[in-house]
Design a protein around this motif. Structure first.
Motif, PDB file in Angstrom:
ATOM      1  N   LEU A 101       0.799  -1.222   0.000  1.00 58.27           N
ATOM      2  CA  LEU A 101       0.000   0.000   0.000  1.00 58.27           C
ATOM      3  C   LEU A 101       0.832   1.273   0.000  1.00 58.27           C
ATOM      4  O   LEU A 101       0.515   2.238  -0.700  1.00 58.27           O
ATOM      5  N   ALA A 102       1.892   1.300   0.803  1.00 54.21           N
ATOM      6  CA  ALA A 102       2.717   2.509   0.850  1.00 54.21           C
ATOM      7  C   ALA A 102       3.353   2.797  -0.504  1.00 54.21           C
ATOM      8  O   ALA A 102       3.457   3.957  -0.922  1.00 54.21           O
ATOM      9  N   ARG A 103       3.765   1.760  -1.194  1.00 50.54           N
ATOM     10  CA  ARG A 103       4.361   1.944  -2.521  1.00 50.54           C
ATOM     11  C   ARG A 103       3.324   2.480  -3.502  1.00 50.54           C
ATOM     12  O   ARG A 103       3.619   3.363  -4.305  1.00 50.54           O
ATOM     13  N   ILE A 104       2.096   1.983  -3.421  1.00 55.50           N
ATOM     14  CA  ILE A 104       1.044   2.468  -4.316  1.00 55.50           C
ATOM     15  C   ILE A 104       0.792   3.956  -4.083  1.00 55.50           C
ATOM     16  O   ILE A 104       0.735   4.750  -5.027  1.00 55.50           O
ATOM     17  N   GLU A 105       0.660   4.350  -2.814  1.00 54.84           N
ATOM     18  CA  GLU A 105       0.398   5.758  -2.516  1.00 54.84           C
ATOM     19  C   GLU A 105       1.614   6.631  -2.847  1.00 54.84           C
ATOM     20  O   GLU A 105       1.466   7.768  -3.291  1.00 54.84           O
ATOM     21  N   ARG A 106       2.796   6.093  -2.619  1.00 54.72           N
ATOM     22  CA  ARG A 106       4.022   6.836  -2.955  1.00 54.72           C
ATOM     23  C   ARG A 106       4.044   7.166  -4.452  1.00 54.72           C
ATOM     24  O   ARG A 106       4.270   8.321  -4.846  1.00 54.72           O
ATOM     25  N   GLU A 107       3.795   6.153  -5.270  1.00 58.96           N
ATOM     26  CA  GLU A 107       3.808   6.356  -6.720  1.00 58.96           C
ATOM     27  C   GLU A 107       2.695   7.313  -7.154  1.00 58.96           C
ATOM     28  O   GLU A 107       2.912   8.193  -7.994  1.00 58.96           O
ATOM     29  N   ALA A 146       6.872  18.323  -0.403  1.00 57.86           N
ATOM     30  CA  ALA A 146       7.787  17.284  -0.885  1.00 57.86           C
ATOM     31  C   ALA A 146       9.086  17.297  -0.090  1.00 57.86           C
ATOM     32  O   ALA A 146       9.622  16.238   0.270  1.00 57.86           O
ATOM     33  N   ALA A 147       9.593  18.483   0.213  1.00 58.43           N
ATOM     34  CA  ALA A 147      10.818  18.587   1.012  1.00 58.43           C
ATOM     35  C   ALA A 147      10.603  17.991   2.403  1.00 58.43           C
ATOM     36  O   ALA A 147      11.479  17.306   2.939  1.00 58.43           O
ATOM     37  N   HIS A 148       9.440  18.256   2.982  1.00 56.09           N
ATOM     38  CA  HIS A 148       9.108  17.668   4.286  1.00 56.09           C
ATOM     39  C   HIS A 148       9.151  16.141   4.234  1.00 56.09           C
ATOM     40  O   HIS A 148       9.710  15.488   5.124  1.00 56.09           O
ATOM     41  N   LEU A 149       8.589  15.564   3.175  1.00 52.17           N
ATOM     42  CA  LEU A 149       8.558  14.105   3.057  1.00 52.17           C
ATOM     43  C   LEU A 149       9.966  13.529   2.893  1.00 52.17           C
ATOM     44  O   LEU A 149      10.281  12.475   3.452  1.00 52.17           O
ATOM     45  N   VAL A 150      10.800  14.211   2.141  1.00 53.88           N
ATOM     46  CA  VAL A 150      12.177  13.739   1.958  1.00 53.88           C
ATOM     47  C   VAL A 150      12.929  13.789   3.284  1.00 53.88           C
ATOM     48  O   VAL A 150      13.625  12.822   3.661  1.00 53.88           O
ATOM     49  N   ILE A 151      12.811  14.881   4.003  1.00 57.15           N
ATOM     50  CA  ILE A 151      13.508  15.012   5.286  1.00 57.15           C
ATOM     51  C   ILE A 151      13.000  13.965   6.271  1.00 57.15           C
ATOM     52  O   ILE A 151      13.787  13.332   6.987  1.00 57.15           O
ATOM     53  N   ARG A 152      11.683  13.773   6.307  1.00 61.87           N
ATOM     54  CA  ARG A 152      11.096  12.781   7.222  1.00 61.87           C
ATOM     55  C   ARG A 152      11.677  11.391   6.974  1.00 61.87           C
ATOM     56  O   ARG A 152      11.926  10.641   7.911  1.00 61.87           O
ATOM     57  N   GLU A 153      11.911  11.059   5.690  1.00 59.03           N
ATOM     58  CA  GLU A 153      12.352   9.712   5.349  1.00 59.03           C
ATOM     59  C   GLU A 153      13.870   9.564   5.329  1.00 59.03           C
ATOM     60  O   GLU A 153      14.393   8.494   5.639  1.00 59.03           O
ATOM     61  N   ARG A 166      10.003   9.215  -4.909  1.00 61.73           N
ATOM     62  CA  ARG A 166       9.579   8.072  -5.716  1.00 61.73           C
ATOM     63  C   ARG A 166      10.529   6.882  -5.577  1.00 61.73           C
ATOM     64  O   ARG A 166      10.100   5.722  -5.619  1.00 61.73           O
ATOM     65  N   SER A 167      11.815   7.158  -5.403  1.00 64.92           N
ATOM     66  CA  SER A 167      12.800   6.071  -5.354  1.00 64.92           C
ATOM     67  C   SER A 167      12.694   5.217  -4.104  1.00 64.92           C
ATOM     68  O   SER A 167      13.295   4.146  -4.026  1.00 64.92           O
ATOM     69  N   GLY A 168      11.933   5.673  -3.121  1.00 57.29           N
ATOM     70  CA  GLY A 168      11.668   4.853  -1.949  1.00 57.29           C
ATOM     71  C   GLY A 168      12.606   5.100  -0.793  1.00 57.29           C
ATOM     72  O   GLY A 168      13.485   5.973  -0.858  1.00 57.29           O
ATOM     73  N   PRO A 169      12.443   4.335   0.274  1.00 54.14           N
ATOM     74  CA  PRO A 169      13.268   4.529   1.469  1.00 54.14           C
ATOM     75  C   PRO A 169      14.744   4.293   1.164  1.00 54.14           C
ATOM     76  O   PRO A 169      15.089   3.476   0.299  1.00 54.14           O
ATOM     77  N   PRO A 170      15.643   5.000   1.853  1.00 56.80           N
ATOM     78  CA  PRO A 170      17.074   4.758   1.660  1.00 56.80           C
ATOM     79  C   PRO A 170      17.460   3.354   2.102  1.00 56.80           C
ATOM     80  O   PRO A 170      16.727   2.690   2.851  1.00 56.80           O
ATOM     81  N   ALA A 171      18.610   2.905   1.657  1.00 54.94           N
ATOM     82  CA  ALA A 171      19.026   1.514   1.890  1.00 54.94           C
ATOM     83  C   ALA A 171      19.110   1.159   3.372  1.00 54.94           C
ATOM     84  O   ALA A 171      18.890   0.009   3.756  1.00 54.94           O
ATOM     85  N   TRP A 172      19.427   2.139   4.227  1.00 60.07           N
ATOM     86  CA  TRP A 172      19.595   1.863   5.649  1.00 60.07           C
ATOM     87  C   TRP A 172      18.273   1.846   6.415  1.00 60.07           C
ATOM     88  O   TRP A 172      18.218   1.475   7.577  1.00 60.07           O
ATOM     89  N   SER A 173      17.182   2.229   5.756  1.00 58.05           N
ATOM     90  CA  SER A 173      15.908   2.384   6.457  1.00 58.05           C
ATOM     91  C   SER A 173      15.196   1.053   6.671  1.00 58.05           C
ATOM     92  O   SER A 173      15.118   0.227   5.757  1.00 58.05           O
ATOM     93  N   PRO A 174      14.627   0.832   7.863  1.00 62.34           N
ATOM     94  CA  PRO A 174      13.798  -0.360   8.084  1.00 62.34           C
ATOM     95  C   PRO A 174      12.590  -0.404   7.145  1.00 62.34           C
ATOM     96  O   PRO A 174      12.033  -1.476   6.915  1.00 62.34           O
ATOM     97  N   ALA A 175      12.200   0.762   6.601  1.00 64.41           N
ATOM     98  CA  ALA A 175      11.059   0.811   5.682  1.00 64.41           C
ATOM     99  C   ALA A 175      11.348   0.150   4.345  1.00 64.41           C
ATOM    100  O   ALA A 175      10.464   0.083   3.489  1.00 64.41           O
ATOM    101  N   GLN A 176      12.585  -0.332   4.151  1.00 65.84           N
ATOM    102  CA  GLN A 176      12.854  -1.180   2.990  1.00 65.84           C
ATOM    103  C   GLN A 176      11.980  -2.434   3.033  1.00 65.84           C
ATOM    104  O   GLN A 176      11.661  -3.012   1.993  1.00 65.84           O
ATOM    105  N   LEU A 177      11.579  -2.844   4.239  1.00 62.65           N
ATOM    106  CA  LEU A 177      10.646  -3.960   4.382  1.00 62.65           C
ATOM    107  C   LEU A 177       9.237  -3.446   4.124  1.00 62.65           C
ATOM    108  O   LEU A 177       8.819  -2.439   4.715  1.00 62.65           O
ATOM    109  N   SER A 178       8.498  -4.121   3.260  1.00 64.06           N
ATOM    110  CA  SER A 178       7.176  -3.623   2.875  1.00 64.06           C
ATOM    111  C   SER A 178       6.242  -3.484   4.073  1.00 64.06           C
ATOM    112  O   SER A 178       5.442  -2.542   4.134  1.00 64.06           O
ATOM    113  N   SER A 179       6.334  -4.376   5.035  1.00 68.43           N
ATOM    114  CA  SER A 179       5.455  -4.298   6.205  1.00 68.43           C
ATOM    115  C   SER A 179       5.743  -3.046   7.020  1.00 68.43           C
ATOM    116  O   SER A 179       4.825  -2.388   7.529  1.00 68.43           O
TER     117      SER A 179
END
Length: 214
Positions: free
Chosen positions: A4-10, A36-43, A81-94
């Motif tokens: 779901l997060a990927r769908i909304e992200r896209e 958009a800047a807020h979302l990037v900083i948050r992630e 759009r490129s998604g969570p950074p490599a170090w982020s736990p959000a790399q896991l879809s759950s």
């Protein structure tokens, strides 16, 4: 199946591409570039997060947000759009769903309804509608904890959820699709397509209460 997060992200990034960096949002005075800047900083910049709560650090957060907002628009959107950074736990879809689905949904609506007009601007898939209703079942009592009146949420198909028990001021029933009820729970009720039932004073007290997670 795409989570779901990927769908909304896209979907959010597609909307960003369509409206550009200067469109209004419900997070006024933020433009889409600011959001958009807020979302990037948050992630991507958790080191800046304390600036949200600690005034002495707020200047650094605001400066960094302005820097990101000033990036070329395609580059800024691509960071989301490129998604969570490599170090982020959000790399896991759950984890991504738990941390980002609702955030992306709310902020997507902040962009779509940035003109302040009432009602949906897109058809939200049933899968997302079900997930939003589950969110209300899980967190509804938190969203409405500061309501001075009882609150019952009712979906348009008749399903009912009590998120705040009756008080001496009475109870208000708020009716709408799950998308609209979530927006109300997050303090966006002025653009949500809702109907309410309850004493006028109780309804006014509900809408004047600070709702949401903050």
């Amino acid at each position: 199946m795409t989570h779901l997060a990927r769908i909304e992200r896209e979907s959010l990034c597609d909307t960003f591409d369509q409206v550009g960096p200067d469109a209004p949002t419900l997070c006024s005075p933020w433009t889409t570039a600011d959001l958009a800047a807020h979302l990037v900083i948050r992630e991507r910049r958790p080191d800046l997060a304390p600036g949200i709560w600690l005034p002495p650090l707020a200047g650094r957060l605001e400066e960094s947000q302005a820097d990101y907002a000033g990036k070329p628009w395609p580059e800024l959107v691509d960071l989301i759009r490129s998604g969570p950074p490599a170090w982020s736990p959000a790399q896991l879809s759950s984890v991504d769903d738990a941390v980002n689905f609702l955030e992306f949904f709310i902020h997507h609506e902040d962009v779509l309804r940035g003109d302040g007009q009432v009602g949906p601007r897109r058809e939200v898939p049933l899968r997302e509608q079900k997930a939003l209703w589950k969110t209300l079942k899980r967190l509804g009592k938190v969203f409405f904890r500061r309501s001075p009146v009882g609150v019952v949420l009712e979906r348009t198909d008749g399903k009912v959820l009590t998120v705040k028990g009756p008080t001496e001021l009475g109870t208000v029933t708020v009716r709408g699709d799950a998308t609209e009820l979530v927006l109300a729970a997050y303090g966006r009720r002025r653009v949500a397509d809702l109907s309410v039932a309850g004493d006028d004073a109780a309804v006014q007290a509900l809408w004047e209460a600070p709702l949401g997670l903050s």
